[in-house]
Design a protein around this motif. Structure first.
Motif, PDB file in Angstrom:
ATOM      1  N   ALA A   1      32.714  24.010  44.768  1.00 42.86           N
ATOM      2  CA  ALA A   1      33.761  24.426  43.846  1.00 42.86           C
ATOM      3  C   ALA A   1      34.516  25.610  44.447  1.00 42.86           C
ATOM      4  O   ALA A   1      33.928  26.432  45.158  1.00 42.86           O
ATOM      5  CB  ALA A   1      33.142  24.822  42.511  1.00 42.86           C
ATOM      6  N   PRO A   2      35.806  25.698  44.174  1.00 36.37           N
ATOM      7  CA  PRO A   2      36.555  26.857  44.664  1.00 36.37           C
ATOM      8  C   PRO A   2      36.058  28.114  43.967  1.00 36.37           C
ATOM      9  O   PRO A   2      35.530  28.047  42.848  1.00 36.37           O
ATOM     10  CB  PRO A   2      38.001  26.542  44.288  1.00 36.37           C
ATOM     11  N   PRO A   3      36.190  29.253  44.617  1.00 32.80           N
ATOM     12  CA  PRO A   3      35.722  30.494  43.988  1.00 32.80           C
ATOM     13  C   PRO A   3      36.516  30.787  42.720  1.00 32.80           C
ATOM     14  O   PRO A   3      37.713  30.529  42.651  1.00 32.80           O
ATOM     15  CB  PRO A   3      35.971  31.560  45.049  1.00 32.80           C
ATOM     16  N   VAL A   4      35.812  31.270  41.727  1.00 29.98           N
ATOM     17  CA  VAL A   4      36.446  31.647  40.470  1.00 29.98           C
ATOM     18  C   VAL A   4      36.613  33.156  40.490  1.00 29.98           C
ATOM     19  O   VAL A   4      35.645  33.897  40.642  1.00 29.98           O
ATOM     20  CB  VAL A   4      35.574  31.223  39.260  1.00 29.98           C
ATOM     21  N   ARG A   5      37.835  33.606  40.387  1.00 35.62           N
ATOM     22  CA  ARG A   5      38.110  35.044  40.362  1.00 35.62           C
ATOM     23  C   ARG A   5      38.529  35.420  38.954  1.00 35.62           C
ATOM     24  O   ARG A   5      39.480  34.878  38.418  1.00 35.62           O
ATOM     25  CB  ARG A   5      39.191  35.396  41.360  1.00 35.62           C
ATOM     26  N   SER A   6      37.791  36.321  38.389  1.00 37.68           N
ATOM     27  CA  SER A   6      38.144  36.811  37.070  1.00 37.68           C
ATOM     28  C   SER A   6      38.238  38.329  37.149  1.00 37.68           C
ATOM     29  O   SER A   6      37.748  38.947  38.092  1.00 37.68           O
ATOM     30  CB  SER A   6      37.088  36.395  36.042  1.00 37.68           C
ATOM     31  N   HIS A   7      38.835  38.900  36.144  1.00 38.51           N
ATOM     32  CA  HIS A   7      38.928  40.350  36.110  1.00 38.51           C
ATOM     33  C   HIS A   7      37.568  40.929  35.710  1.00 38.51           C
ATOM     34  O   HIS A   7      37.013  40.569  34.679  1.00 38.51           O
ATOM     35  CB  HIS A   7      40.007  40.816  35.137  1.00 38.51           C
ATOM     36  N   VAL A   8      37.060  41.787  36.532  1.00 40.82           N
ATOM     37  CA  VAL A   8      35.818  42.485  36.225  1.00 40.82           C
ATOM     38  C   VAL A   8      36.169  43.958  36.049  1.00 40.82           C
ATOM     39  O   VAL A   8      36.809  44.563  36.914  1.00 40.82           O
ATOM     40  CB  VAL A   8      34.777  42.320  37.362  1.00 40.82           C
ATOM     41  N   ASP A   9      35.767  44.518  34.929  1.00 39.08           N
ATOM     42  CA  ASP A   9      36.030  45.925  34.656  1.00 39.08           C
ATOM     43  C   ASP A   9      35.363  46.794  35.720  1.00 39.08           C
ATOM     44  O   ASP A   9      34.147  46.672  35.946  1.00 39.08           O
ATOM     45  CB  ASP A   9      35.495  46.285  33.268  1.00 39.08           C
ATOM     46  N   PRO A  10      36.120  47.672  36.416  1.00 42.15           N
ATOM     47  CA  PRO A  10      35.541  48.504  37.475  1.00 42.15           C
ATOM     48  C   PRO A  10      34.371  49.367  37.004  1.00 42.15           C
ATOM     49  O   PRO A  10      33.400  49.542  37.734  1.00 42.15           O
ATOM     50  CB  PRO A  10      36.718  49.373  37.934  1.00 42.15           C
ATOM     51  N   GLN A  11      34.431  49.895  35.780  1.00 37.93           N
ATOM     52  CA  GLN A  11      33.326  50.730  35.284  1.00 37.93           C
ATOM     53  C   GLN A  11      32.072  49.883  35.058  1.00 37.93           C
ATOM     54  O   GLN A  11      30.963  50.317  35.370  1.00 37.93           O
ATOM     55  CB  GLN A  11      33.733  51.468  34.011  1.00 37.93           C
ATOM     56  N   ALA A  12      32.244  48.677  34.516  1.00 41.08           N
ATOM     57  CA  ALA A  12      31.092  47.790  34.318  1.00 41.08           C
ATOM     58  C   ALA A  12      30.514  47.379  35.665  1.00 41.08           C
ATOM     59  O   ALA A  12      29.289  47.333  35.834  1.00 41.08           O
ATOM     60  CB  ALA A  12      31.510  46.551  33.514  1.00 41.08           C
ATOM     61  N   PHE A  13      31.383  47.085  36.625  1.00 36.64           N
ATOM     62  CA  PHE A  13      30.939  46.727  37.979  1.00 36.64           C
ATOM     63  C   PHE A  13      30.114  47.856  38.582  1.00 36.64           C
ATOM     64  O   PHE A  13      29.022  47.644  39.105  1.00 36.64           O
ATOM     65  CB  PHE A  13      32.179  46.422  38.830  1.00 36.64           C
ATOM     66  N   ARG A  14      30.616  49.089  38.480  1.00 36.30           N
ATOM     67  CA  ARG A  14      29.898  50.258  39.005  1.00 36.30           C
ATOM     68  C   ARG A  14      28.547  50.422  38.311  1.00 36.30           C
ATOM     69  O   ARG A  14      27.536  50.688  38.950  1.00 36.30           O
ATOM     70  CB  ARG A  14      30.743  51.507  38.834  1.00 36.30           C
ATOM     71  N   GLN A  15      28.529  50.245  36.993  1.00 30.37           N
ATOM     72  CA  GLN A  15      27.294  50.419  36.228  1.00 30.37           C
ATOM     73  C   GLN A  15      26.255  49.382  36.636  1.00 30.37           C
ATOM     74  O   GLN A  15      25.091  49.708  36.852  1.00 30.37           O
ATOM     75  CB  GLN A  15      27.607  50.343  34.725  1.00 30.37           C
TER      76      GLN A  15
END
Length: 172
Positions: free
Chosen positions: A4-18
């Motif tokens: 499957a092609p990669p799915v790019r979604s918006h990930v909140d930078p603060q949640a990503f860092r956490q």
């Protein structure tokens, strides 16, 4: 079976860092002897890439004021900080200024500053630098290295500096 092609979604930078804060990382200081004098910066994203050839990678914040001079040298040293080097970490985490003022150090075979009391060091030649997101990724070949036996490393985990309890593997 196709991929499957990669799915790019918006990930909140603060949640990503956490979330990524739950992954312990080695704390290192990348140093170089530059035309302007010794330079260094803290790098929390250091990775071993290959044994043959010996390759490592470091990720440098695009806003770093120390990186351009280090990059121009074509090589650098990686200093793996020890568990008790919080003051050294703070010194090299700040932006600008003479981070080496009053700090004794020796030189690596490539002439880059090696900080006293570290867990390990690696002398590296830059092979490639790429901009990835808000960081530069520097791929480097290791040309020399050394360790300090019995010195436990500093790690960054869940927003704070820590050490490994005793250096032994679970169940040993």
């Amino acid at each position: 079976m196709g991929t499957a092609p990669p799915v790019r979604s918006h990930v909140d930078p603060q949640a990503f860092r956490q979330v990524l804060g739950h992954v312990p990382t080695t704390v290192t200081v990348v140093t170089a002897g530059t035309d302007e004098g010794p330079a260094g910066l803290v790098v929390g994203s250091f990775v071993s890439i290959s044994l043959r050839p010996a390759l490592v990678g470091v990720f440098i914040d695009e806003a770093s004021v120390s990186w351009p001079a280090i990059h121009r040298t074509g090589s650098f040293a990686v200093n793996v900080l020890a568990h008790d080097q919080q003051a050294v970490c703070a010194r090299f985490a700040r932006s600008g200024g003479d981070k080496f003022a009053g700090l004794d150090h020796r030189l690596s075979p490539h002439g880059h500053p090696l900080l006293p009391g570290t867990t390990a060091w690696l002398d590296c030649e830059i092979e490639d630098v790429r901009k990835l997101g808000d960081h530069f990724f520097a791929l480097a070949g290791v040309t020399d290295l050394g360790t300090s036996q019995g010195v436990l490393p500093m790690v960054f985990h869940r927003g704070a500096l820590h050490t490994i309890a005793d250096g032994s593997a679970p169940g040993s």
